[in-house]
Design a protein around this motif. Structure first.
Motif, PDB file in Angstrom:
ATOM      1  N   ILE A   1       0.856  -1.196   0.000  1.00 44.72           N
ATOM      2  CA  ILE A   1       0.000   0.000   0.000  1.00 44.72           C
ATOM      3  C   ILE A   1       0.889   1.241   0.000  1.00 44.72           C
ATOM      4  O   ILE A   1       1.833   1.346   0.786  1.00 44.72           O
ATOM      5  CB  ILE A   1      -0.923   0.034   1.237  1.00 44.72           C
ATOM      6  N   ASP A   2       0.573   2.156  -0.883  1.00 42.10           N
ATOM      7  CA  ASP A   2       1.280   3.436  -0.945  1.00 42.10           C
ATOM      8  C   ASP A   2       0.282   4.542  -0.627  1.00 42.10           C
ATOM      9  O   ASP A   2      -0.743   4.666  -1.300  1.00 42.10           O
ATOM     10  CB  ASP A   2       1.884   3.628  -2.343  1.00 42.10           C
ATOM     11  N   THR A   3       0.569   5.312   0.393  1.00 40.55           N
ATOM     12  CA  THR A   3      -0.360   6.355   0.831  1.00 40.55           C
ATOM     13  C   THR A   3       0.252   7.730   0.616  1.00 40.55           C
ATOM     14  O   THR A   3       1.408   7.976   0.965  1.00 40.55           O
ATOM     15  CB  THR A   3      -0.722   6.161   2.320  1.00 40.55           C
TER      16      THR A   3
ATOM     17  N   THR B   1       6.995   1.759   6.287  1.00 42.98           N
ATOM     18  CA  THR B   1       8.105   2.681   6.066  1.00 42.98           C
ATOM     19  C   THR B   1       7.551   4.063   5.751  1.00 42.98           C
ATOM     20  O   THR B   1       6.694   4.212   4.871  1.00 42.98           O
ATOM     21  CB  THR B   1       8.976   2.195   4.894  1.00 42.98           C
ATOM     22  N   LEU B   2       8.050   5.051   6.461  1.00 40.81           N
ATOM     23  CA  LEU B   2       7.647   6.438   6.214  1.00 40.81           C
ATOM     24  C   LEU B   2       8.687   7.103   5.320  1.00 40.81           C
ATOM     25  O   LEU B   2       9.867   7.149   5.666  1.00 40.81           O
ATOM     26  CB  LEU B   2       7.514   7.193   7.541  1.00 40.81           C
ATOM     27  N   LEU B   3       8.232   7.603   4.197  1.00 41.98           N
ATOM     28  CA  LEU B   3       9.123   8.274   3.252  1.00 41.98           C
ATOM     29  C   LEU B   3       8.850   9.768   3.328  1.00 41.98           C
ATOM     30  O   LEU B   3       7.890  10.275   2.735  1.00 41.98           O
ATOM     31  CB  LEU B   3       8.873   7.729   1.838  1.00 41.98           C
ATOM     32  N   ASP B   4       9.680  10.457   4.078  1.00 41.16           N
ATOM     33  CA  ASP B   4       9.442  11.878   4.337  1.00 41.16           C
ATOM     34  C   ASP B   4      10.793  12.596   4.459  1.00 41.16           C
ATOM     35  O   ASP B   4      11.211  12.972   5.561  1.00 41.16           O
ATOM     36  CB  ASP B   4       8.625  12.023   5.635  1.00 41.16           C
TER      37      ASP B   4
ATOM     38  N   LYS C   1      16.216  12.025   7.711  1.00 43.63           N
ATOM     39  CA  LYS C   1      17.376  11.733   6.859  1.00 43.63           C
ATOM     40  C   LYS C   1      17.351  10.269   6.412  1.00 43.63           C
ATOM     41  O   LYS C   1      17.845   9.937   5.338  1.00 43.63           O
ATOM     42  CB  LYS C   1      18.668  12.021   7.626  1.00 43.63           C
ATOM     43  N   VAL C   2      16.833   9.417   7.267  1.00 43.83           N
ATOM     44  CA  VAL C   2      16.710   7.988   6.959  1.00 43.83           C
ATOM     45  C   VAL C   2      15.251   7.597   7.244  1.00 43.83           C
ATOM     46  O   VAL C   2      14.707   7.969   8.284  1.00 43.83           O
ATOM     47  CB  VAL C   2      17.663   7.135   7.833  1.00 43.83           C
ATOM     48  N   PRO C   3      14.612   6.891   6.340  1.00 43.66           N
ATOM     49  CA  PRO C   3      13.191   6.563   6.544  1.00 43.66           C
ATOM     50  C   PRO C   3      12.959   5.698   7.790  1.00 43.66           C
ATOM     51  O   PRO C   3      13.581   4.647   7.938  1.00 43.66           O
ATOM     52  CB  PRO C   3      12.813   5.785   5.275  1.00 43.66           C
TER      53      PRO C   3
ATOM     54  N   ARG D   1       5.007  10.195   2.167  1.00 47.83           N
ATOM     55  CA  ARG D   1       4.299   9.010   1.689  1.00 47.83           C
ATOM     56  C   ARG D   1       4.592   7.882   2.670  1.00 47.83           C
ATOM     57  O   ARG D   1       5.652   7.865   3.311  1.00 47.83           O
ATOM     58  CB  ARG D   1       4.748   8.618   0.282  1.00 47.83           C
ATOM     59  N   MET D   2       3.662   6.964   2.761  1.00 50.10           N
ATOM     60  CA  MET D   2       3.867   5.805   3.624  1.00 50.10           C
ATOM     61  C   MET D   2       3.726   4.542   2.780  1.00 50.10           C
ATOM     62  O   MET D   2       2.786   4.414   1.996  1.00 50.10           O
ATOM     63  CB  MET D   2       2.844   5.791   4.763  1.00 50.10           C
ATOM     64  N   ARG D   3       4.685   3.637   2.947  1.00 55.85           N
ATOM     65  CA  ARG D   3       4.682   2.388   2.202  1.00 55.85           C
ATOM     66  C   ARG D   3       4.500   1.237   3.195  1.00 55.85           C
ATOM     67  O   ARG D   3       5.279   1.118   4.152  1.00 55.85           O
ATOM     68  CB  ARG D   3       6.013   2.238   1.452  1.00 55.85           C
ATOM     69  N   GLU D   4       3.468   0.441   3.003  1.00 53.85           N
ATOM     70  CA  GLU D   4       3.210  -0.708   3.885  1.00 53.85           C
ATOM     71  C   GLU D   4       3.249  -1.980   3.046  1.00 53.85           C
ATOM     72  O   GLU D   4       2.712  -2.025   1.935  1.00 53.85           O
ATOM     73  CB  GLU D   4       1.818  -0.603   4.527  1.00 53.85           C
TER      74      GLU D   4
END
Lengths: 315, 126
Positions: A216-218, A257-260, A265-267, A238-241
């Motif tokens: 899931i990509d949010t 995983t939080l992509l921000d 600096k590191v997700p 974005r959040m990747r589950e």
């Protein structure tokens, strides 16, 4: 991949190590850790929090070779539910495999949280901007859910106390979270957000089957917090589950995983597990912020609370 | 009624607790892991609503003074799953509550267990 084995369920986390000048830089689940390497001996100090929010350290000591590590760990600091310590191992993370043809599995049903799995890494590697914002956070006053406001899916997806129900229908999964009575839709047909769809606490989620894993990509998340510690989540995050159902269909695991990059600096990475529970239903969750404001009133902190209103807009 | 306040190491006193009940709030911001206390008193007010249940307890010190304690528990949604409903404790009940002390207010307690007048003991994991 790290795996800790104590008295309870295994705890899993991603350890990354990079040489840095004359020392090493390490991260566990995206958060910084202190690393000491001497010959083939290694020590890693991981700050973590328990389910009540108390912070403690796991001290891992051991030895390593090219492909693996192993040793023992101990617990340091005050925690409500102390772990006894135990053994740990690590092996190199397998390379990401290519995306597989869809093989959907039955993910529908009511799922109850299961203990263990996650390191509950405490500190994350914040950008300067995020650190400035975080330094001014007062968790008891600024945390959204204490006044019955949604903390957003990034925080909620990792909360360990409440069950969730997943309803599978054609081209769509509907998640019903008991906490906050929140509802989330995951579109499986590649649907784009409608015009002018606003950022919101639950965002807009697209999903697809990668083999039998659900990914899931949010996006379109409203600026919010990552958990009750108050680390920020930006509107561009974005959040990747990745959800995996066990072969017997009774256990659901997730890597979140939080992509921000605006804030981290590191997700940051989290892991969760649920067990299928057909014997329960989602209970109602009504929330009344009266007790929160009453406490402010009794402590004569209402003025301070309202003067901090701009903080809660994440500007 | 008498005040029975004992500071002890938390690790020796935790029982019946289900830590996940605290999964979503700023517990550590308000309470200590290291210090617990036990109070005996009478329930004067109940707030059985999310996000957290609150019981206000009048505690006498044996010298005629009464202190009002603010005791807090988990989310009612989680408690009712275990059978702890809004009818489990009523205003006027005598209770003995064991919990984590507040960081800045010594009349603040986070509930670990409640002993009812009939001796029944309930906790967050009840």
């Amino acid at each position: 991949m790290l795996e800790l084995k104590g008295d309870g369920p295994p705890i899993i986390g991603l350890l990354t190590l990079q040489p840095s000048a004359e020392t090493w830089t390490g991260h566990v689940e995206g958060g910084p850790v202190a690393v000491t390497i001497d010959g083939n001996s290694i020590e890693v100090l991981v700050d973590s929090r328990d389910l009540a929010g108390f912070v403690f350290n796991r001290r891992l000591t051991g030895t390593f070779s090219d492909q693996s590590m192993s040793g023992s760990f101990t617990i340091e600091g005050a925690t409500e539910d102390p772990e006894p310590g135990g053994e740990w191992t690590a092996s190199r993370k397998p390379a990401d495999r290519p995306r597989q043809a869809p093989q959907p599995v039955d993910i529908g049903g009511t799922w109850t949280p299961a203990p263990g799995v996650d390191f509950r890494k405490y500190s994350m590697d914040l950008t300067d901007k995020a650190q400035d914002w975080f330094d001014g956070y007062l968790m008891h006053y600024d945390q959204p859910n204490v006044r019955c406001v949604s903390p957003g899916i990034v925080a909620m997806v990792a909360w360990g106390a409440y069950p969730m129900e997943i309803i599978a229908s054609e081209n769509r999964l509907t998640y019903i979270y008991e906490v906050g009575s929140e509802v989330r839709r995951v579109f499986l047909d590649g649907k784009s957000p409608p015009d002018y769809y606003p950022p919101s606490p639950m965002g807009f989620s697209n999903g697809y089957w990668d083999g039998s894993d659900l990914v899931i990509d949010t996006q379109l998340l409203e600026a919010n917090v990552r958990d009750f510690r108050g680390e920020p989540v930006s509107e561009g995050a974005r959040m990747r589950e990745r959800y995996t159902v066990s072969d017997n269909g009774n256990t659901l695991s997730a890597v979140i995983t939080l992509l921000d990059p605006e804030n981290y600096k590191v997700p940051p990475v989290r892991r969760r597990k649920w067990v299928r529970n057909p014997d329960t239903e989602i209970y109602p969750y009504e929330c009344d912020p009266d007790s929160f404001y009453r406490q402010m009133y009794e402590q004569k902190k209402l003025d301070m609370y309202f003067e901090r209103a701009k903080r809660r807009q994440f500007d | 009624m008498t005040l029975r306040l004992t500071l002890v190491a938390a690790v020796t006193c935790i029982f019946l607790i289900q830590g996940s009940a605290y999964g979503h709030h700023s517990f550590a911001a308000e309470f200590t892991a290291e210090e617990t206390a036990t109070i005996e008193g009478v329930v004067t007010e109940i707030w059985f609503r999310n996000p957290h249940v609150r019981y206000f307890i009048d505690v006498a010190d044996g010298e005629g003074d009464i202190a009002r304690w603010d005791t807090r528990g988990s989310s009612p949604t989680l408690l009712v799953r275990k059978g702890w409903t809004k009818k489990t404790i009523s205003v006027g009940d005598k209770v003995t509550i064991h919990g984590h002390l507040g960081r800045n207010d010594k009349h603040l307690l986070s509930i670990i267990t409640v002993e009812l007048a009939d001796g029944t003991k309930i906790g967050q994991g009840y």
